[in-house]
Structure formats: C-alpha cells, structure tokens
Design a protein around this motif. Structure first.
Motif, PDB file in Angstrom:
ATOM      1  N   ALA A  68      78.307 -15.854  -2.887  1.00  0.00           N
ATOM      2  CA  ALA A  68      79.705 -15.469  -2.681  1.00  0.00           C
ATOM      3  C   ALA A  68      79.880 -14.716  -1.366  1.00  0.00           C
ATOM      4  N   HIS A 119      83.487 -14.471  -8.776  1.00  0.00           N
ATOM      5  CA  HIS A 119      84.663 -14.946  -8.040  1.00  0.00           C
ATOM      6  C   HIS A 119      84.551 -14.521  -6.581  1.00  0.00           C
ATOM      7  N   ASN A 120      84.914 -15.424  -5.674  1.00  0.00           N
ATOM      8  CA  ASN A 120      84.936 -15.097  -4.252  1.00  0.00           C
ATOM      9  C   ASN A 120      86.160 -15.735  -3.609  1.00  0.00           C
ATOM     10  N   GLY A 169      90.650 -18.538  -4.525  1.00  0.00           N
ATOM     11  CA  GLY A 169      89.294 -18.808  -4.060  1.00  0.00           C
ATOM     12  C   GLY A 169      88.507 -19.594  -5.082  1.00  0.00           C
ATOM     13  N   THR A 170      87.245 -19.217  -5.269  1.00  0.00           N
ATOM     14  CA  THR A 170      86.303 -19.976  -6.088  1.00  0.00           C
ATOM     15  C   THR A 170      85.674 -19.099  -7.162  1.00  0.00           C
ATOM     16  N   VAL A 174      84.468  -9.634  -3.934  1.00  0.00           N
ATOM     17  CA  VAL A 174      83.694 -10.414  -4.885  1.00  0.00           C
ATOM     18  C   VAL A 174      83.880  -9.748  -6.243  1.00  0.00           C
ATOM     19  N   SER A 186      81.703 -24.589 -11.553  1.00  0.00           N
ATOM     20  CA  SER A 186      82.442 -23.976 -10.447  1.00  0.00           C
ATOM     21  C   SER A 186      83.812 -24.613 -10.375  1.00  0.00           C
ATOM     22  N   GLY A 190      81.310 -17.547   0.634  1.00  0.00           N
ATOM     23  CA  GLY A 190      82.646 -17.444   0.051  1.00  0.00           C
ATOM     24  C   GLY A 190      83.684 -16.855   0.978  1.00  0.00           C
ATOM     25  N   GLY A 219      86.432 -17.782  -1.168  1.00  0.00           N
ATOM     26  CA  GLY A 219      86.196 -19.078  -0.512  1.00  0.00           C
ATOM     27  C   GLY A 219      86.795 -20.240  -1.272  1.00  0.00           C
TER      28      GLY A 219
END
Length: 145
Positions: free
Chosen positions: A62, A90-91, A132-133, A74, A125, A66, A93
């Motif tokens: 991340a 979670h990040n 983000g992701t 993060v 993912s 990310g 990106g």
C-alpha cells in the motif's frame, strides 16, 4: 504524524478494530505491533504470526504502490465473520495496480501477494469504500463456532 486506532470490543460487531497509518515505512512495524496487541484479547486460533506477516506485506504494498495524485492514508481493518478472520488494507491507489506476480529467483520484489496467496484461505482486491484500493485476506477457523 497522526495515527489512529479504533477498537470495537462490542461482541455483536463483526469489526474488531481498525488503524489509520501514514504512508511511510515506519508504519509497517507499527501495523504489526498494533494488530498483535489488539487482536490478542480475542484469542484467535489462527496464527497471529501469519496474520502479521501478511499485514506487513500488504501495508508495504500500500505504501509503495498505493499512490494517488493526492496524499492518502493507509487503513487496516479486521473483522470476525463467523469463525473466520478477515483483514482489509486500504490505500489511495487504483485497483488495476493489484496483481499476483511470479518473480524470477533473482528479483528483489514481487513476493508479497504470493505469500498472502500461500498462507490465507483466500484473498481479494478491488475498490475501497474509502476511495482507492482494498486488498483483503481471510483466515479460516480463527475461532470456534
């Protein structure tokens, strides 16, 4: 630097805790320490060492990958889902950046998701509800029924 930990000791809540970290290398050992400390009262049957290893890999990813146009934090959250433990990282990106690689023996990077894939019951993912992701893993049989 601001760090935040949210704990949810309420027995009927599936979310057991969360931490918000700065996207810096110092956050990786901090995430390991905090998870180990705050999961301990729940006495999981799964390997906490394996969980901290996977958290370390996902937080590192991340921080390294990310990135977005804006500075982001993060976030790590952990949940009880029946007898399983699910951990999310979670990040800020983009989801398209998450992929399982097959690095050559002399590659210095690219093994984080391979570790997660080999240790966890499952991983996934996709888009994060925070933007983000999110990358998550599940440890089955973390608690008795």
């Amino acid at each position: 630097m601001t760090y935040m930990i949210d704990l949810y000791p309420c027995e009927d809540s599936p979310r057991l805790g969360a931490m918000t970290l700065q996207p810096t290398p110092e956050s990786v050992p901090r995430a390991r320490r905090w998870f180990r400390k705050f999961i301990a009262p729940y006495n999981p049957l799964c390997s906490v060492d394996d969980c901290t290893l996977m958290i370390s890999e996902l937080v590192t990813n991340a921080i390294c990958y990310g990135r977005s146009d804006e500075e982001g934090l993060v976030r790590v959250e952990w949940f009880r889902e029946g007898t399983s433990l699910r951990v999310e990282v979670h990040n800020p990106g983009f989801p398209a950046n998450v992929r399982l690689r097959r690095p050559d023996a002399d590659d210095a990077h690219g093994r984080g998701l391979l570790l997660v894939d080999s240790i966890a019951e499952s991983w996934d993912s996709g888009p994060s509800r925070f933007g983000g992701t999110a990358v998550s893993f599940v440890m089955a049989h973390a608690w008795r029924e």
